[in-house]
Design a protein around this motif. Structure first.
Motif, PDB file in Angstrom:
ATOM      1  N   PRO A   1      -1.895  -2.677  -1.010  1.00 20.78           N
ATOM      2  CA  PRO A   1      -1.332  -2.116  -2.238  1.00 20.78           C
ATOM      3  C   PRO A   1      -2.056  -0.865  -2.701  1.00 20.78           C
ATOM      4  CG  PRO A   1      -2.750  -3.948  -2.775  1.00 20.78           C
ATOM      5  CD  PRO A   1      -2.753  -3.847  -1.278  1.00 20.78           C
ATOM      6  N   LEU A   2      -3.187  -0.524  -2.069  1.00 17.14           N
ATOM      7  CA  LEU A   2      -4.009   0.609  -2.485  1.00 17.14           C
ATOM      8  C   LEU A   2      -4.193   1.574  -1.319  1.00 17.14           C
ATOM      9  CD1 LEU A   2      -6.684  -1.634  -4.216  1.00 17.14           C
ATOM     10  CD2 LEU A   2      -4.850  -0.401  -5.374  1.00 17.14           C
ATOM     11  N   PRO A   3      -3.143   2.268  -0.924  1.00 22.32           N
ATOM     12  CA  PRO A   3      -3.196   3.062   0.304  1.00 22.32           C
ATOM     13  C   PRO A   3      -4.223   4.180   0.283  1.00 22.32           C
ATOM     14  CG  PRO A   3      -1.211   3.547  -0.953  1.00 22.32           C
ATOM     15  CD  PRO A   3      -1.834   2.346  -1.577  1.00 22.32           C
ATOM     16  N   LEU A   4      -4.300   4.952  -0.811  1.00 22.14           N
ATOM     17  CA  LEU A   4      -5.259   6.054  -0.856  1.00 22.14           C
ATOM     18  C   LEU A   4      -6.685   5.541  -0.849  1.00 22.14           C
ATOM     19  CD1 LEU A   4      -5.865   9.043  -1.078  1.00 22.14           C
ATOM     20  CD2 LEU A   4      -5.642   8.863  -3.569  1.00 22.14           C
ATOM     21  N   SER A   5      -6.937   4.474  -1.569  1.00 17.36           N
ATOM     22  CA  SER A   5      -8.268   3.872  -1.589  1.00 17.36           C
ATOM     23  C   SER A   5      -8.681   3.411  -0.195  1.00 17.36           C
ATOM     24  CB  SER A   5      -8.286   2.696  -2.562  1.00 17.36           C
ATOM     25  OG  SER A   5      -9.492   1.981  -2.471  1.00 17.36           O
ATOM     26  N   ASN A   6      -7.789   2.720   0.494  1.00 18.88           N
ATOM     27  CA  ASN A   6      -8.105   2.199   1.819  1.00 18.88           C
ATOM     28  C   ASN A   6      -8.302   3.325   2.834  1.00 18.88           C
ATOM     29  OD1 ASN A   6      -7.901  -0.377   0.810  1.00 18.88           O
ATOM     30  ND2 ASN A   6      -5.804  -0.684   1.488  1.00 18.88           N
ATOM     31  N   GLN A   7      -7.423   4.336   2.796  1.00 14.92           N
ATOM     32  CA  GLN A   7      -7.549   5.436   3.742  1.00 14.92           C
ATOM     33  C   GLN A   7      -8.804   6.258   3.470  1.00 14.92           C
ATOM     34  OE1 GLN A   7      -5.633   4.329   6.016  1.00 14.92           O
ATOM     35  NE2 GLN A   7      -4.401   6.138   6.424  1.00 14.92           N
ATOM     36  N   SER A   8      -9.149   6.444   2.214  1.00 17.29           N
ATOM     37  CA  SER A   8     -10.374   7.175   1.871  1.00 17.29           C
ATOM     38  C   SER A   8     -11.598   6.445   2.404  1.00 17.29           C
ATOM     39  CB  SER A   8     -10.474   7.345   0.350  1.00 17.29           C
ATOM     40  OG  SER A   8      -9.420   8.130  -0.156  1.00 17.29           O
ATOM     41  N   LEU A   9     -11.583   5.136   2.292  1.00 20.73           N
ATOM     42  CA  LEU A   9     -12.705   4.354   2.791  1.00 20.73           C
ATOM     43  C   LEU A   9     -12.798   4.435   4.315  1.00 20.73           C
ATOM     44  CD1 LEU A   9     -15.001   2.592   1.919  1.00 20.73           C
ATOM     45  CD2 LEU A   9     -13.481   0.612   1.939  1.00 20.73           C
ATOM     46  N   LEU A  10     -11.662   4.392   4.995  1.00 24.00           N
ATOM     47  CA  LEU A  10     -11.664   4.536   6.451  1.00 24.00           C
ATOM     48  C   LEU A  10     -12.214   5.893   6.872  1.00 24.00           C
ATOM     49  CD1 LEU A  10      -8.220   2.952   7.421  1.00 24.00           C
ATOM     50  CD2 LEU A  10     -10.478   2.089   8.045  1.00 24.00           C
ATOM     51  N   LEU A  11     -11.778   6.952   6.201  1.00 21.88           N
ATOM     52  CA  LEU A  11     -12.273   8.290   6.540  1.00 21.88           C
ATOM     53  C   LEU A  11     -13.770   8.400   6.275  1.00 21.88           C
ATOM     54  CD1 LEU A  11     -11.818  11.201   7.404  1.00 21.88           C
ATOM     55  CD2 LEU A  11     -11.146  11.740   5.050  1.00 21.88           C
ATOM     56  N   LEU A  12     -14.228   7.833   5.180  1.00 25.03           N
ATOM     57  CA  LEU A  12     -15.657   7.862   4.866  1.00 25.03           C
ATOM     58  C   LEU A  12     -16.475   7.170   5.947  1.00 25.03           C
ATOM     59  CD1 LEU A  12     -17.948   8.488   2.864  1.00 25.03           C
ATOM     60  CD2 LEU A  12     -17.440   6.311   1.747  1.00 25.03           C
ATOM     61  N   LEU A  13     -16.001   6.015   6.423  1.00 26.28           N
ATOM     62  CA  LEU A  13     -16.720   5.283   7.471  1.00 26.28           C
ATOM     63  C   LEU A  13     -16.713   6.054   8.789  1.00 26.28           C
ATOM     64  CD1 LEU A  13     -15.446   1.689   6.661  1.00 26.28           C
ATOM     65  CD2 LEU A  13     -17.801   2.498   6.469  1.00 26.28           C
ATOM     66  N   VAL A  14     -15.586   6.688   9.117  1.00 20.49           N
ATOM     67  CA  VAL A  14     -15.522   7.489  10.345  1.00 20.49           C
ATOM     68  C   VAL A  14     -16.506   8.647  10.278  1.00 20.49           C
ATOM     69  CG1 VAL A  14     -14.064   9.022  11.716  1.00 20.49           C
ATOM     70  CG2 VAL A  14     -13.160   6.841  10.913  1.00 20.49           C
ATOM     71  N   LEU A  15     -16.533   9.344   9.158  1.00 19.88           N
ATOM     72  CA  LEU A  15     -17.441  10.490   9.012  1.00 19.88           C
ATOM     73  C   LEU A  15     -18.903  10.043   9.056  1.00 19.88           C
ATOM     74  CD1 LEU A  15     -15.607  12.459   6.166  1.00 19.88           C
ATOM     75  CD2 LEU A  15     -15.758  13.102   8.578  1.00 19.88           C
ATOM     76  N   ALA A  16     -19.211   8.943   8.372  1.00 14.20           N
ATOM     77  CA  ALA A  16     -20.598   8.472   8.313  1.00 14.20           C
ATOM     78  C   ALA A  16     -21.090   7.963   9.654  1.00 14.20           C
ATOM     79  CB  ALA A  16     -20.732   7.381   7.257  1.00 14.20           C
ATOM     80  N   ASN A  17     -20.170   7.568  10.533  1.00 13.52           N
ATOM     81  CA  ASN A  17     -20.568   7.018  11.827  1.00 13.52           C
ATOM     82  C   ASN A  17     -20.370   8.005  12.978  1.00 13.52           C
ATOM     83  OD1 ASN A  17     -21.304   3.960  11.575  1.00 13.52           O
ATOM     84  ND2 ASN A  17     -19.581   4.276  10.199  1.00 13.52           N
ATOM     85  N   LEU A  18     -20.090   9.259  12.662  1.00 12.81           N
ATOM     86  CA  LEU A  18     -20.083  10.277  13.704  1.00 12.81           C
ATOM     87  C   LEU A  18     -21.488  10.404  14.277  1.00 12.81           C
ATOM     88  CD1 LEU A  18     -17.888  13.105  12.101  1.00 12.81           C
ATOM     89  CD2 LEU A  18     -17.245  11.590  13.986  1.00 12.81           C
ATOM     90  N   THR A  19     -21.576  10.630  15.567  1.00 12.09           N
ATOM     91  CA  THR A  19     -22.884  10.715  16.201  1.00 12.09           C
ATOM     92  C   THR A  19     -23.632  11.960  15.738  1.00 12.09           C
ATOM     93  OG1 THR A  19     -24.010  10.782  18.339  1.00 12.09           O
ATOM     94  CG2 THR A  19     -21.936  11.974  18.168  1.00 12.09           C
ATOM     95  N   ASP A  20     -24.947  11.889  15.783  1.00 12.33           N
ATOM     96  CA  ASP A  20     -25.761  13.064  15.457  1.00 12.33           C
ATOM     97  C   ASP A  20     -25.504  14.174  16.458  1.00 12.33           C
ATOM     98  OD1 ASP A  20     -26.846  11.763  13.320  1.00 12.33           O
ATOM     99  OD2 ASP A  20     -28.627  11.081  14.401  1.00 12.33           O
ATOM    100  N   GLY A  21     -25.710  15.391  16.022  1.00 15.12           N
ATOM    101  CA  GLY A  21     -25.477  16.534  16.884  1.00 15.12           C
ATOM    102  C   GLY A  21     -26.580  16.716  17.918  1.00 15.12           C
ATOM    103  N   PRO A  22     -26.445  17.711  18.797  1.00 13.48           N
ATOM    104  CA  PRO A  22     -27.480  17.980  19.799  1.00 13.48           C
ATOM    105  C   PRO A  22     -28.791  18.393  19.136  1.00 13.48           C
ATOM    106  CG  PRO A  22     -25.831  19.744  19.744  1.00 13.48           C
ATOM    107  CD  PRO A  22     -25.317  18.646  18.881  1.00 13.48           C
ATOM    108  N   ASN A  23     -29.879  18.229  19.871  1.00 11.72           N
ATOM    109  CA  ASN A  23     -31.223  18.556  19.366  1.00 11.72           C
ATOM    110  C   ASN A  23     -31.576  17.742  18.120  1.00 11.72           C
ATOM    111  OD1 ASN A  23     -31.441  20.582  21.386  1.00 11.72           O
ATOM    112  ND2 ASN A  23     -30.372  22.030  20.054  1.00 11.72           N
ATOM    113  N   ASN A  24     -31.064  16.484  18.101  1.00 10.25           N
ATOM    114  CA  ASN A  24     -31.358  15.556  17.005  1.00 10.25           C
ATOM    115  C   ASN A  24     -30.944  16.103  15.644  1.00 10.25           C
ATOM    116  OD1 ASN A  24     -32.515  13.618  18.745  1.00 10.25           O
ATOM    117  ND2 ASN A  24     -34.456  14.734  18.752  1.00 10.25           N
ATOM    118  N   CYS A  25     -29.886  16.877  15.618  1.00 11.19           N
ATOM    119  CA  CYS A  25     -29.364  17.387  14.349  1.00 11.19           C
ATOM    120  C   CYS A  25     -28.658  16.250  13.627  1.00 11.19           C
ATOM    121  CB  CYS A  25     -28.404  18.543  14.604  1.00 11.19           C
ATOM    122  SG  CYS A  25     -27.695  19.247  13.102  1.00 11.19           S
ATOM    123  N   PRO A  26     -29.145  15.805  12.460  1.00  9.53           N
ATOM    124  CA  PRO A  26     -28.588  14.606  11.820  1.00  9.53           C
ATOM    125  C   PRO A  26     -27.171  14.825  11.307  1.00  9.53           C
ATOM    126  CG  PRO A  26     -30.158  15.687  10.367  1.00  9.53           C
ATOM    127  CD  PRO A  26     -30.235  16.402  11.679  1.00  9.53           C
TER     128      PRO A  26
END
Length: 537
Positions: A278-303
């Protein structure tokens, strides 16, 4: 999609769509675009209908893939959207619903096409789809990277800058979901993608300056829990009997555009989508936040900057200064976030963000453990474990690890025995009219252990459940008689199993020893020596 289209079966015959995917190039200034994006398509409201729409879009998108290198119409569609996003914030302030509606429709079409593009081609080929333009002698193509980065930056800007109102709900949902679609390339690769342009845009491009604002906005979308507004609040009135371009919009956008291709919606029972999401924007925002937060660190240990933002934000009531070296730190209302986390523990993503904050954000973890209404947080987690047969293994594991993190604190283990609960109706094994939160936690964990022993037989789940009880054991106080009985029954059951295994091991060892003993003392057979008479012969 396309003007005057009202159902999925009409898509393949719609003249506006045929023109878009055809062999003729369309100028950015052609009046055709206003006609195309003023559609009145009735969007599906179930996963079954969403699948029908996707199946109808696939052949159209494949034709566009073939013709786009000559026409460049997809790039033109993207430029039409980019041109409108520049004035979207002003249009919101002026309540220009027509402008917002057309911008939404444009982005909706882009998202539907991008989902097919990403499934059908590599990231490099997708970049080319953005670069194609009408072949004019003497002209040269503009870089695909410029247009693709412009789209990504505009999506981030849209989410961050456009306020969440009834008239902007649908386009904000589309912006968040389109970003999820663009990030879905990782689903089709086993190796971690570090070199893709989309990844680079988010980690190093112009989007980087909006990192903390984007994370904060997504969190507030989750906190606000806004429902999809009803048609009457953000859709035009019917203009005439025949309607024209605006006719049918009330049953179009508002009927559930958000449900089309909603990530995470697959596998839902038919007819329950509205109840489950029933809360589509809330759920999609949370999914996007989790995807962004779990992206791998960049090369040369760039966080990962998005992970840094998630793990270091502070409470708005915290008056201490923000360290200058923490570029992505921001402040958010912890009380509102805590309330949302307690109320929304029905989905995997809500439990995952709770685990992430408890595990990685020390400010949020300290705040949660200091709350006096700890039952608001613990009870939803216990319900997840109690209904273990209805949950997937990942969800159960996350809930259990959350309890494991909480029970590492002695203050938590003491305080839960001081909280008295009454009339626990969802616990069906026995009527519990009055019981402490600690005793209820013990009952649910023991029930999970017994379920695992008879059904799943997962040794890691077994170990973590016992670890939770071990963490709590030193602070057991005033246990409910039924909880004490279940502890003794569990001890008896485990002792019986232990003795059985020990007996089997002992018998096996005895059998091995007998075999070794017999082998050591058995005299090998040898024929008798010949008689003396035989030698004389």
């Amino acid at each position: 999609m396309g003007a005057n289209t009202s159902q999925v079966s009409d898509l393949s015959e719609n003249q506006s769509l045929r023109t878009l995917i055809g062999t003729e190039s369309i100028s950015d200034n052609d009046p055709f675009w206003n006609q195309l994006i003023s559609f009145t398509f009735i969007s599906p409201t179930s996963s079954c209908n969403s699948k029908l729409l996707e199946e109808a879009v696939i052949p159209l998108a494949k034709i566009l893939i073939e013709n786009n290198p000559r026409t460049g119409n997809f790039g033109a569609l993207v430029r039409i959207f980019l041109g409108r996003t520049k004035e979207l914030k002003i249009s919101t302030e002026c309540q220009d619903q027509l402008f917002i509606w057309q911008a939404h429709n444009t982005l909706f079409m882009i998202r539907c096409l991008l989902k097919v593009f990403i499934r059908e081609m590599t990231e490099e080929e997708l970049h080319l789809q953005f670069s194609y333009q009408e072949r004019v002698p003497g002209s040269c193509d503009t870089g695909s990277e410029v247009l693709l980065e412009e789209l990504m930056c505009n999506l981030v800007y849209l989410v961050v800058e456009v306020p969440l109102l009834d008239i902007t709900y649908s386009i904000l949902f589309e912006a968040v979901t389109t970003m999820l679609v663009l990030l879905s390339y990782q689903l089709f690769h086993k190796e971690i993608l570090r070199d893709g342009l989309i990844y680079q845009y988010l980690m190093k491009g112009r989007c980087l300056s909006l990192t903390s604002q984007l994370v904060k906005t997504l969190l507030y979308n989750f906190i606000r829990q806004e429902k999809c507004p009803p048609p009457a609040t953000h859709i035009f009135e019917q203009q005439s009997d025949r309607g024209g371009l605006l006719y049918g919009l009330a049953s179009g956008v508002a009927s559930g555009l958000w449900s089309v291709f909603a990530l995470g919606g697959a596998g839902s029972k038919p007819g329950l989508e509205q109840e489950q999401n029933p809360l589509p924007l809330s759920n999609q925002s949370l999914l996007l936040l989790l995807v962004l937060a779990n992206l791998t660190d960049g090369p040369n240990n760039c966080p990962n900057p998005y992970k840094q933002a998630v793990t270091c934000f502070k409470n708005t009531q915290d008056m201490s200064s923000i360290p200058t070296e923490q570029h992505y730190m921001f402040q958010i209302n912890f009380n509102s976030l805590y309330t949302a986390l307690c109320e929304q523990q029905r989905s995997d993503q809500a439990t995952l963000i709770l685990y992430t904050l408890l595990h990685q954000n020390t400010n949020m973890r300290t705040y949660m453990l200091s709350r006096t209404d700890m039952e608001s947080l613990v009870m939803p987690i216990l319900k997840i474990l109690y209904h273990v047969e209805d949950r997937n293994s990942h969800h159960v594991y996350m809930a259990l690890i959350i309890l494991l993190i909480l029970t590492e604190e002695d203050t938590f283990n003491r305080s839960i025995h001081e909280v008295v609960l009454k009339n626990i109706t969802w616990y069906s094994e026995r009527s519990l009219t009055e019981i402490s939160l600690g005793s209820l936690l013990i009952l649910v964990v023991i029930r999970t252990i017994q379920f695992n022993m008879t059904r799943t037989r997962d040794k890691y789940l077994h170990t973590n459940c016992l670890a939770v009880l071990a963490n709590m054991s030193a602070q057991f106080r005033c246990l409910h008689q039924y909880a004490a009985q279940r502890i003794i029954s569990l001890f008896a059951l485990l002792s019986k199993k232990h003795n059985k295994i020990l007996e089997q091991a002992t018998q096996s060892l005895r059998g091995l020893r007998r075999a070794d003993y017999s082998a050591a003392f058995t005299i090998p057979f040898s024929p008798p020596p010949p008689l003396l008479g035989d030698w004389l012969q």
